[in-house]
Motif scaffolding. Structure first.
Motif, PDB file in Angstrom:
ATOM      1  N   ALA A 109     110.601  66.444 -29.192  1.00 28.21           N
ATOM      2  CA  ALA A 109     109.560  65.447 -29.458  1.00 28.21           C
ATOM      3  C   ALA A 109     109.372  65.231 -30.953  1.00 28.21           C
ATOM      4  CB  ALA A 109     108.250  65.880 -28.812  1.00 28.21           C
ATOM      5  N   VAL A 110     109.366  66.330 -31.707  1.00 27.91           N
ATOM      6  CA  VAL A 110     109.198  66.232 -33.157  1.00 27.91           C
ATOM      7  C   VAL A 110     110.379  65.496 -33.788  1.00 27.91           C
ATOM      8  CG1 VAL A 110     109.081  67.555 -35.311  1.00 27.91           C
ATOM      9  CG2 VAL A 110     107.737  68.270 -33.318  1.00 27.91           C
ATOM     10  N   LEU A 111     111.584  65.810 -33.342  1.00 22.18           N
ATOM     11  CA  LEU A 111     112.775  65.152 -33.889  1.00 22.18           C
ATOM     12  C   LEU A 111     112.786  63.663 -33.564  1.00 22.18           C
ATOM     13  CD1 LEU A 111     115.500  67.838 -33.078  1.00 22.18           C
ATOM     14  CD2 LEU A 111     114.749  67.127 -35.359  1.00 22.18           C
ATOM     15  N   VAL A 112     112.380  63.310 -32.342  1.00 23.40           N
ATOM     16  CA  VAL A 112     112.347  61.898 -31.958  1.00 23.40           C
ATOM     17  C   VAL A 112     111.367  61.128 -32.831  1.00 23.40           C
ATOM     18  CG1 VAL A 112     111.673  60.288 -30.139  1.00 23.40           C
ATOM     19  CG2 VAL A 112     113.120  62.237 -29.588  1.00 23.40           C
ATOM     20  N   VAL A 113     110.163  61.697 -33.002  1.00 17.85           N
ATOM     21  CA  VAL A 113     109.155  61.021 -33.821  1.00 17.85           C
ATOM     22  C   VAL A 113     109.598  60.932 -35.276  1.00 17.85           C
ATOM     23  CG1 VAL A 113     106.799  61.172 -34.707  1.00 17.85           C
ATOM     24  CG2 VAL A 113     107.258  61.639 -32.294  1.00 17.85           C
ATOM     25  N   ALA A 114     110.146  62.026 -35.800  1.00 15.31           N
ATOM     26  CA  ALA A 114     110.591  62.026 -37.196  1.00 15.31           C
ATOM     27  C   ALA A 114     111.734  61.034 -37.407  1.00 15.31           C
ATOM     28  CB  ALA A 114     111.034  63.429 -37.606  1.00 15.31           C
ATOM     29  N   GLY A 115     112.685  61.006 -36.461  1.00 15.98           N
ATOM     30  CA  GLY A 115     113.779  60.045 -36.566  1.00 15.98           C
ATOM     31  C   GLY A 115     113.291  58.620 -36.474  1.00 15.98           C
ATOM     32  N   GLY A 116     112.316  58.388 -35.571  1.00 17.68           N
ATOM     33  CA  GLY A 116     111.759  57.046 -35.444  1.00 17.68           C
ATOM     34  C   GLY A 116     111.019  56.607 -36.688  1.00 17.68           C
ATOM     35  N   LEU A 117     110.296  57.542 -37.294  1.00 20.24           N
ATOM     36  CA  LEU A 117     109.598  57.205 -38.531  1.00 20.24           C
ATOM     37  C   LEU A 117     110.581  56.830 -39.640  1.00 20.24           C
ATOM     38  CD1 LEU A 117     106.756  59.888 -38.661  1.00 20.24           C
ATOM     39  CD2 LEU A 117     106.474  57.414 -38.467  1.00 20.24           C
ATOM     40  N   LEU A 118     111.622  57.648 -39.796  1.00 17.44           N
ATOM     41  CA  LEU A 118     112.614  57.337 -40.826  1.00 17.44           C
ATOM     42  C   LEU A 118     113.320  56.023 -40.539  1.00 17.44           C
ATOM     43  CD1 LEU A 118     114.240  60.824 -41.568  1.00 17.44           C
ATOM     44  CD2 LEU A 118     112.621  59.540 -42.968  1.00 17.44           C
ATOM     45  N   ASP A 119     113.558  55.761 -39.251  1.00 23.23           N
ATOM     46  CA  ASP A 119     114.211  54.515 -38.869  1.00 23.23           C
ATOM     47  C   ASP A 119     113.376  53.313 -39.277  1.00 23.23           C
ATOM     48  OD1 ASP A 119     116.091  52.798 -37.296  1.00 23.23           O
ATOM     49  OD2 ASP A 119     114.280  52.467 -36.122  1.00 23.23           O
ATOM     50  N   ASN A 120     112.050  53.455 -39.220  1.00 19.60           N
ATOM     51  CA  ASN A 120     111.190  52.363 -39.661  1.00 19.60           C
ATOM     52  C   ASN A 120     110.934  52.405 -41.160  1.00 19.60           C
ATOM     53  OD1 ASN A 120     109.658  50.694 -37.282  1.00 19.60           O
ATOM     54  ND2 ASN A 120     110.384  52.672 -36.577  1.00 19.60           N
ATOM     55  N   LEU A 121     111.002  53.597 -41.731  1.00 15.01           N
ATOM     56  CA  LEU A 121     110.761  53.707 -43.167  1.00 15.01           C
ATOM     57  C   LEU A 121     111.851  53.026 -43.980  1.00 15.01           C
ATOM     58  CD1 LEU A 121     109.450  57.367 -43.591  1.00 15.01           C
ATOM     59  CD2 LEU A 121     108.158  55.242 -43.708  1.00 15.01           C
ATOM     60  N   ASP A 122     113.100  53.031 -43.468  1.00 14.32           N
ATOM     61  CA  ASP A 122     114.170  52.405 -44.251  1.00 14.32           C
ATOM     62  C   ASP A 122     113.885  50.917 -44.453  1.00 14.32           C
ATOM     63  OD1 ASP A 122     114.593  51.556 -41.664  1.00 14.32           O
ATOM     64  OD2 ASP A 122     116.739  51.979 -41.635  1.00 14.32           O
ATOM     65  N   GLY A 123     113.516  50.241 -43.366  1.00 16.52           N
ATOM     66  CA  GLY A 123     113.182  48.829 -43.497  1.00 16.52           C
ATOM     67  C   GLY A 123     111.944  48.613 -44.336  1.00 16.52           C
ATOM     68  N   ALA A 124     110.963  49.506 -44.182  1.00 11.21           N
ATOM     69  CA  ALA A 124     109.736  49.373 -44.968  1.00 11.21           C
ATOM     70  C   ALA A 124     110.018  49.549 -46.453  1.00 11.21           C
ATOM     71  CB  ALA A 124     108.711  50.389 -44.494  1.00 11.21           C
ATOM     72  N   VAL A 125     110.847  50.537 -46.774  1.00  6.24           N
ATOM     73  CA  VAL A 125     111.208  50.752 -48.179  1.00  6.24           C
ATOM     74  C   VAL A 125     111.942  49.533 -48.734  1.00  6.24           C
ATOM     75  CG1 VAL A 125     112.649  52.126 -49.738  1.00  6.24           C
ATOM     76  CG2 VAL A 125     111.261  53.264 -48.002  1.00  6.24           C
ATOM     77  N   ALA A 126     112.857  48.984 -47.946  1.00  3.58           N
ATOM     78  CA  ALA A 126     113.593  47.798 -48.391  1.00  3.58           C
ATOM     79  C   ALA A 126     112.654  46.607 -48.587  1.00  3.58           C
ATOM     80  CB  ALA A 126     114.679  47.452 -47.375  1.00  3.58           C
ATOM     81  N   VAL A 127     111.698  46.453 -47.677  1.00  2.00           N
ATOM     82  CA  VAL A 127     110.743  45.337 -47.782  1.00  2.00           C
ATOM     83  C   VAL A 127     109.829  45.530 -48.984  1.00  2.00           C
ATOM     84  CG1 VAL A 127     108.771  44.236 -46.672  1.00  2.00           C
ATOM     85  CG2 VAL A 127     110.807  44.757 -45.343  1.00  2.00           C
ATOM     86  N   LEU A 128     109.313  46.745 -49.146  1.00  5.12           N
ATOM     87  CA  LEU A 128     108.394  47.011 -50.251  1.00  5.12           C
ATOM     88  C   LEU A 128     109.073  46.850 -51.606  1.00  5.12           C
ATOM     89  CD1 LEU A 128     106.486  50.132 -48.870  1.00  5.12           C
ATOM     90  CD2 LEU A 128     105.617  47.810 -49.099  1.00  5.12           C
ATOM     91  N   ARG A 129     110.347  47.224 -51.671  1.00  2.00           N
ATOM     92  CA  ARG A 129     111.083  47.106 -52.936  1.00  2.00           C
ATOM     93  C   ARG A 129     111.819  45.782 -53.056  1.00  2.00           C
ATOM     94  NH1 ARG A 129     114.956  51.895 -54.118  1.00  2.00           N
ATOM     95  NH2 ARG A 129     115.098  50.662 -56.037  1.00  2.00           N
ATOM     96  N   GLU A 130     111.691  44.946 -52.026  1.00  2.00           N
ATOM     97  CA  GLU A 130     112.408  43.669 -51.979  1.00  2.00           C
ATOM     98  C   GLU A 130     113.904  43.882 -52.194  1.00  2.00           C
ATOM     99  OE1 GLU A 130     109.387  40.206 -53.193  1.00  2.00           O
ATOM    100  OE2 GLU A 130     109.953  41.459 -54.904  1.00  2.00           O
ATOM    101  N   ARG A 131     114.437  44.862 -51.440  1.00  2.00           N
ATOM    102  CA  ARG A 131     115.853  45.205 -51.519  1.00  2.00           C
ATOM    103  C   ARG A 131     116.550  44.947 -50.187  1.00  2.00           C
ATOM    104  NH1 ARG A 131     117.251  48.963 -55.432  1.00  2.00           N
ATOM    105  NH2 ARG A 131     119.350  48.701 -54.604  1.00  2.00           N
ATOM    106  N   THR A 132     116.038  44.018 -49.409  1.00  2.00           N
ATOM    107  CA  THR A 132     116.685  43.694 -48.143  1.00  2.00           C
ATOM    108  C   THR A 132     118.028  43.017 -48.413  1.00  2.00           C
ATOM    109  OG1 THR A 132     115.498  41.580 -48.061  1.00  2.00           O
ATOM    110  CG2 THR A 132     114.498  43.444 -46.914  1.00  2.00           C
ATOM    111  N   SER A 133     119.026  43.332 -47.589  1.00  2.00           N
ATOM    112  CA  SER A 133     120.362  42.769 -47.772  1.00  2.00           C
ATOM    113  C   SER A 133     121.062  42.696 -46.426  1.00  2.00           C
ATOM    114  CB  SER A 133     121.189  43.625 -48.739  1.00  2.00           C
ATOM    115  OG  SER A 133     121.445  44.898 -48.169  1.00  2.00           O
ATOM    116  N   ASP A 134     122.127  41.913 -46.360  1.00  2.00           N
ATOM    117  CA  ASP A 134     122.895  41.788 -45.121  1.00  2.00           C
ATOM    118  C   ASP A 134     123.553  43.114 -44.758  1.00  2.00           C
ATOM    119  OD1 ASP A 134     122.184  39.147 -44.915  1.00  2.00           O
ATOM    120  OD2 ASP A 134     124.043  38.379 -45.788  1.00  2.00           O
TER     121      ASP A 134
END
Length: 229
Positions: free
Chosen positions: A90-115
């Motif tokens: 359960a902890v691994l699933v939640v942690a993996g899910g958070l990181l999976d969303n954090l990557d996009g959030a970091v890209a959006v916050l830094r305006e580093r989105t790319s193809d």
């Protein structure tokens, strides 16, 4: 002679929660984040801010999240339901899910989105969905139901990707079976087998709920894309 002060340097500006949600909506075709998805994104924004300020590459966050999701599936399949391993799953699933969303959030916050980043994220998301389905299987769900739940998730995302290839720039809808919901179901089922073992067929209930929501979500996405095409 007056003393001259050295110019103060500021760190990179990071948007607040409201601006982050606006940027997320623009990247998802104007779809409004509501309910569980909005709450999830709010928490993701809080955790993503330090990573954005530290200039952590979004791709590194993406790969780390995928590794955690794969680890959760492996532990679930090897150890089975219940006990400390189920809590770890359960902890691994939640942690993996958070990181999976954090990557996009970091890209959006830094305006580093790319193809390239979007392609990597999409591939890793599909691995993460499969890992969550395998978690349900490892926790005791029937193989056919876990496969159905996972297949509906893959089909929903395939529809999105194929429609974009056909010229649809956006979907315009957030379905009831987006990734935060899938992650929450898998993590909750794993945790339930440890917290309340034998009180209910948790994996069966979770896989059934995922499949039902997946069917509804698939219809939502198909209808929305049909209108745009």
């Amino acid at each position: 002679m007056p003393t001259q002060r050295a110019p103060q340097t500021r760190g990179p500006a990071v948007p607040d929660r409201a601006e982050y949600l606006r940027r997320w909506s623009r990247l998802h075709g104007g779809a409004a984040a509501t309910g569980l998805v909005r709450a999830w994104l709010g928490g993701v924004h809080v955790l993503a801010r330090p990573l954005a300020l530290a200039r952590v590459p979004p791709a590194a966050v993406t790969l780390a999240g995928t590794a955690l999701a794969a680890s959760a599936a492996w532990v679930a399949l090897v150890a089975g339901p219940g006990g400390a391993p189920a809590v770890a799953v359960a902890v691994l699933v939640v942690a993996g899910g958070l990181l999976d969303n954090l990557d996009g959030a970091v890209a959006v916050l830094r305006e580093r989105t790319s193809d390239r980043g979007a392609l990597l994220d999409a591939c890793c998301d599909r691995v993460g969905d499969a890992a969550c389905a395998l978690v349900l299987l490892g926790c005791g769900a029937p193989a056919w139901l876990a496969a159905l739940a996972g297949g509906l998730a893959q089909l929903q995302e395939y529809l999105r990707a194929r429609a974009q290839g056909l010229g649809a720039r956006d979907v315009g809808v957030v379905s009831v079976a987006e990734r935060p919901v899938r992650i929450a179901v898998a993590a909750a089922c794993a945790a339930a087998t440890a917290i309340a073992p034998g009180q209910a067929p948790w994996a069966l209930l979770g896989a059934a709920a995922w499949a039902l929501l997946g069917a509804v979500g698939l219809v939502q996405v198909a209808v929305a894309l049909g209108r745009r095409l």
